[in-house]
Design a protein around this motif. Structure first.
Motif, PDB file in Angstrom:
ATOM      1  N   TYR A 214      32.312  31.424  85.030  1.00 23.26           N
ATOM      2  CA  TYR A 214      31.946  30.098  85.984  1.00 23.26           C
ATOM      3  C   TYR A 214      30.333  30.270  85.053  1.00 23.26           C
ATOM      4  N   GLN A 215      29.272  30.642  85.063  1.00 23.76           N
ATOM      5  CA  GLN A 215      27.966  31.194  84.631  1.00 23.76           C
ATOM      6  C   GLN A 215      28.324  30.292  82.954  1.00 23.76           C
ATOM      7  N   PHE A 216      29.218  31.195  82.801  1.00 25.40           N
ATOM      8  CA  PHE A 216      29.229  30.959  81.037  1.00 25.40           C
ATOM      9  C   PHE A 216      29.701  30.085  80.815  1.00 25.40           C
ATOM     10  N   LYS A 217      31.607  29.471  82.001  1.00 22.93           N
ATOM     11  CA  LYS A 217      31.142  27.710  81.934  1.00 22.93           C
ATOM     12  C   LYS A 217      30.282  26.729  81.384  1.00 22.93           C
TER      13      LYS A 217
ATOM     14  N   ALA B  17      35.451  40.590  80.330  1.00 24.20           N
ATOM     15  CA  ALA B  17      36.462  40.490  80.642  1.00 24.20           C
ATOM     16  C   ALA B  17      38.104  40.238  79.827  1.00 24.20           C
ATOM     17  N   LYS B  18      38.976  41.321  79.371  1.00 21.43           N
ATOM     18  CA  LYS B  18      40.282  40.939  78.439  1.00 21.43           C
ATOM     19  C   LYS B  18      40.808  39.697  79.888  1.00 21.43           C
ATOM     20  N   ASN B  19      40.891  39.671  80.721  1.00 24.81           N
ATOM     21  CA  ASN B  19      41.113  39.119  81.600  1.00 24.81           C
ATOM     22  C   ASN B  19      41.257  37.785  81.498  1.00 24.81           C
ATOM     23  N   LEU B  20      39.314  38.026  81.433  1.00 25.96           N
ATOM     24  CA  LEU B  20      38.770  36.464  82.202  1.00 25.96           C
ATOM     25  C   LEU B  20      38.934  35.848  80.548  1.00 25.96           C
ATOM     26  N   GLN B  21      38.522  36.904  78.935  1.00 26.62           N
ATOM     27  CA  GLN B  21      38.881  36.316  77.869  1.00 26.62           C
ATOM     28  C   GLN B  21      40.404  35.135  77.897  1.00 26.62           C
ATOM     29  N   GLY B  22      41.273  35.772  78.389  1.00 27.72           N
ATOM     30  CA  GLY B  22      42.496  35.025  78.320  1.00 27.72           C
ATOM     31  C   GLY B  22      43.017  34.170  79.091  1.00 27.72           C
ATOM     32  N   SER B  23      42.371  34.337  79.911  1.00 31.20           N
ATOM     33  CA  SER B  23      42.309  33.324  81.477  1.00 31.20           C
ATOM     34  C   SER B  23      42.345  31.706  80.571  1.00 31.20           C
ATOM     35  N   ASN B  24      43.051  30.992  80.890  1.00 31.41           N
ATOM     36  CA  ASN B  24      43.157  29.271  81.100  1.00 31.41           C
ATOM     37  C   ASN B  24      41.698  28.993  80.889  1.00 31.41           C
ATOM     38  N   VAL B  25      40.590  29.126  81.834  1.00 31.34           N
ATOM     39  CA  VAL B  25      39.897  28.405  81.051  1.00 31.34           C
ATOM     40  C   VAL B  25      38.857  29.499  79.731  1.00 31.34           C
ATOM     41  N   GLY B  26      38.880  31.167  79.974  1.00 34.76           N
ATOM     42  CA  GLY B  26      38.703  31.213  79.193  1.00 34.76           C
ATOM     43  C   GLY B  26      38.851  30.646  77.740  1.00 34.76           C
ATOM     44  N   LEU B  27      40.493  30.226  77.393  1.00 34.64           N
ATOM     45  CA  LEU B  27      41.084  30.631  76.203  1.00 34.64           C
ATOM     46  C   LEU B  27      40.565  28.935  75.892  1.00 34.64           C
ATOM     47  N   LYS B  28      40.026  28.181  77.033  1.00 36.35           N
ATOM     48  CA  LYS B  28      39.714  26.400  76.517  1.00 36.35           C
ATOM     49  C   LYS B  28      38.154  26.750  76.523  1.00 36.35           C
ATOM     50  N   LEU B  29      37.140  28.227  76.881  1.00 34.08           N
ATOM     51  CA  LEU B  29      35.990  27.677  76.782  1.00 34.08           C
ATOM     52  C   LEU B  29      36.155  28.744  75.166  1.00 34.08           C
ATOM     53  N   LYS B  30      36.963  29.305  74.623  1.00 38.35           N
ATOM     54  CA  LYS B  30      36.726  29.737  73.350  1.00 38.35           C
ATOM     55  C   LYS B  30      36.800  28.710  72.044  1.00 38.35           C
TER      56      LYS B  30
ATOM     57  N   MET C 148      43.388  13.820 104.079  1.00 34.42           N
ATOM     58  CA  MET C 148      44.592  13.640 102.835  1.00 34.42           C
ATOM     59  C   MET C 148      43.554  14.222 101.407  1.00 34.42           C
ATOM     60  N   ILE C 149      43.801  14.984 100.582  1.00 34.40           N
ATOM     61  CA  ILE C 149      43.348  15.168  99.321  1.00 34.40           C
ATOM     62  C   ILE C 149      43.325  14.503  98.589  1.00 34.40           C
ATOM     63  N   GLN C 150      42.754  13.889  97.959  1.00 38.71           N
ATOM     64  CA  GLN C 150      42.641  13.139  97.149  1.00 38.71           C
ATOM     65  C   GLN C 150      43.023  13.490  96.192  1.00 38.71           C
ATOM     66  N   PHE C 151      42.535  13.454  94.086  1.00 38.98           N
ATOM     67  CA  PHE C 151      42.421  13.887  93.031  1.00 38.98           C
ATOM     68  C   PHE C 151      41.641  12.775  92.393  1.00 38.98           C
ATOM     69  N   TYR C 152      40.899  13.030  91.729  1.00 39.39           N
ATOM     70  CA  TYR C 152      39.909  12.165  90.816  1.00 39.39           C
ATOM     71  C   TYR C 152      39.974  12.648  89.437  1.00 39.39           C
ATOM     72  N   ARG C 153      39.544  11.848  88.299  1.00 33.36           N
ATOM     73  CA  ARG C 153      38.971  12.935  86.894  1.00 33.36           C
ATOM     74  C   ARG C 153      37.472  12.919  86.927  1.00 33.36           C
ATOM     75  N   PHE C 154      37.188  14.016  87.046  1.00 33.48           N
ATOM     76  CA  PHE C 154      35.864  14.590  86.534  1.00 33.48           C
ATOM     77  C   PHE C 154      35.457  13.956  84.566  1.00 33.48           C
ATOM     78  N   LEU C 155      35.281  12.414  84.343  1.00 35.97           N
ATOM     79  CA  LEU C 155      34.899  12.578  83.733  1.00 35.97           C
ATOM     80  C   LEU C 155      32.995  12.990  82.994  1.00 35.97           C
ATOM     81  N   LEU C 156      32.822  13.782  83.232  1.00 38.79           N
ATOM     82  CA  LEU C 156      31.705  14.574  82.751  1.00 38.79           C
ATOM     83  C   LEU C 156      32.148  15.033  81.049  1.00 38.79           C
ATOM     84  N   VAL C 157      31.042  15.997  81.080  1.00 35.22           N
ATOM     85  CA  VAL C 157      31.167  16.834  80.174  1.00 35.22           C
ATOM     86  C   VAL C 157      32.329  18.129  79.494  1.00 35.22           C
ATOM     87  N   ALA C 158      33.059  17.799  80.192  1.00 36.15           N
ATOM     88  CA  ALA C 158      33.858  18.968  80.480  1.00 36.15           C
ATOM     89  C   ALA C 158      34.511  19.035  79.470  1.00 36.15           C
TER      90      ALA C 158
END
Length: 414
Positions: free
Chosen positions: A232-235, A255-268, A1-11
């Motif tokens: 990934y490396q930029f994050k 690329a625009k699609n990576l800038q506008g992705s969920n991760v890209g927008l969070k990083l911005k 079974m897959i379990q989900f935990y919160r990753f409590l670091l600097v992210a």
């Protein structure tokens, strides 16, 4: 079974209300071959988007095991061996465990005794190989005889400075870029200027070792702007810097699609918080106290206020609290206040810590842990963190701790 935990670091995680490009979940497979000496194996990785820790397990049959799932992008993770996950994870540095970047597609881990190798033809692994090759090429520059010879000449100048004045040598070596002292001794000042100019020429010619990773990321993204491995490396880079200009430059190369992705927008958004620093006006915020009453930062205008980000589970925070109590007792009568912002998720723990540590000033929290709205707004990636704001609303210092906080308040409020 897959379990989900919160990753409590600097992210840092954000909830976004505006349009973004959807990042597509695609399947991954991990196949282990030739593993002996173990029966149970665990896969643990951190989700590409929000950093959730995901754990799966399986058994080893005839030296083989397999994991399957779906991911949005490259994820850092590991394959761990042990009778249960807690035991295996506590021995995370055990050479039997394998840490790697998980990519979409098939990854094969081939074992031969205590050794292993990761093979596969997926696009992510190929991107990783290109990236590591670029990094190795740039490292070679610092191994060249030419660089070594010029660097040794700089070290000789430092030794000459040490002979002239060891205290100046120590201060300069600790932070050459910020060393601006003029000693009044011409020989010492001339030597410092000579070393500084030589360092500038060396950096211009070869680059700086500490900038190597950023340089590799920049070259990789410039060549492969649509590659998820670049994002990934930029994050990883953004989570370890606070330099706005350098981070936004790298972001613009994606690329625009990576800038506008969920991760890209969070990083911005995270990069934008790098501008919340000493010398700028503090952004207003509102959050509820333990009784549900909204407290506004603007309520403190006309006072010196230390906005302290902490949590009951944070051992360094709890260790710093006696200093905060001392500061409050000593300076509260001199127009000084503290506003605590907790990254707790359990109200009982939060209130118990306030009582146990004698924190009599006002406190706020939305009990969302690292997703605390004020922490996100201020780009908090580690606790304890704090900002000292003057009566006009300007940030005049940040991350003052221990005696440094007391000394700064004494100097400022006197």
């Amino acid at each position: 079974m897959i379990q989900f935990y919160r990753f409590l670091l600097v992210a840092v995680f954000f909830s976004l209300s505006f349009y973004s490009y959807a990042q597509i979940f695609e399947p991954f497979t991990i196949n282990g071959l030739g593993k002996t000496g173990a029966e149970k194996v665990y896969l643990m990785y951190y989700a590409f988007d929000d950093g959730s820790q995901i754990i799966d397990s399986t058994t080893i049959h005839s030296g083989k095991f397999s994991f399957k799932g779906e991911i949005e992008g490259p994820c850092y993770g590991g394959v761990l061996f042990g009778d249960d996950f807690n035991t295996a994870s506590q021995r995370w540095a055990d050479k039997k465990n394998i840490w790697f970047t998980l990519f979409k597609g098939e990854t094969i881990i081939s074992f031969e005794g205590d050794k292993h190798k990761i093979i596969g033809s997926n696009k992510g692994l190929e991107s990783q190989r290109i990236f590591e090759k670029l990094k190795q090429e740039k490292r070679e520059v610092f191994k060249s005889q030419e660089f070594r010879s010029e660097a040794e000449e700089g070290l000789k100048l430092l030794e000459e400075l040490k002979e002239l004045d060891s205290s100046v040598y120590v201060r300069f070596k600790k932070d050459p870029k910020r060393f601006l002292d003029r000693t009044g001794n011409k020989a010492i000042d001339d030597k410092v200027n000579l070393i500084r100019k030589r360092n500038e020429l060396l950096n211009k010619k070869y680059g700086r070792m500490e900038d190597l990773n950023r340089s590799v990321i920049k070259e990789f993204i410039s060549s492969y702007p649509e590659d998820e491995y670049g994002l990934y490396q930029f994050k990883e880079y953004v989570n370890g810097t606070d330099n706005y200009e350098e981070a936004i430059e790298l972001y613009s190369l994606l690329a625009k699609n990576l800038q506008g992705s969920n991760v890209g927008l969070k990083l911005k958004q995270l990069i934008g918080t790098f501008q919340i620093t000493t010398g700028v006006s503090a952004e207003n915020f509102s959050q509820a106290d333990p009784d549900g009453k909204l407290i506004n930062l603007s309520d403190y205008k006309g006072k010196y206020v230390l906005v302290d980000f902490w949590a009951s589970w944070c051992v360094p925070c709890r260790g710093e609290n006696p200093t905060l109590v001392k500061a409050y007792d000593q300076f509260n009568a001199r127009n000084f206040e503290i506003l605590g912002v907790s990254l707790d998720s359990k109200k009982e723990n939060w209130l118990d810590a306030i009582k146990q540590d004698g924190l009599v000033w006002k406190h706020v929290s939305d009990l969302k842990g690292w997703k605390n709205a004020v922490a996100v707004q201020y780009g908090i990636r580690a606790v304890p963190s704090n900002f000292l704001i003057d009566p006009t609303g300007k940030i005049i210092a940040q991350d003052l701790r221990g005696q440094a906080l007391l000394d700064f308040l004494t100097k400022t409020l006197n």
